[in-house]
Design a protein around this motif. Structure first.
Motif: not given
Length: 93
Positions: A23-25, A29-31, A44, A47, A51
């Protein structure tokens, strides 16, 4: 059954194991990859790769999407290396 690439052992249709949640947190400020014992903060590109690890996308499709997303080519070795790392850490089925 998820077959594997003969050279790397990476599943041809990688899928996160069910104990993990990507999940994006906002606070990070990132996956992040969440699991019962904790959390892994991902960069990045990691993630973006995970994804797409839903068991539906084939490796070639994942690589193509990432090359388009990052306006780059020849990402296959990096994607294979990361997915092998994820497999060895137990993140993938």
């Amino acid at each position: 059954m998820n077959t594997h690439d003969a050279d790397s052992g990476v599943p041809l249709r990688p899928r996160l194991r069910s104990i993990f949640r990507l999940q994006w947190e906002v606070a990070q400020d990132g996956y992040v990859l969440l699991y019962p014992e904790g959390m892994v903060k991902l960069n990045t590109s990691a993630g973006a790769i995970l994804e797409r690890c839903d068991g539906q996308h084939e490796l070639d499709e994942i690589i193509g999407e990432l090359e388009q997303l990052f306006s780059s080519s020849e990402l296959a070795p990096d994607v294979y290396r990361f997915l092998d790392h994820a497999r060895l850490r137990g993140w993938l089925d």
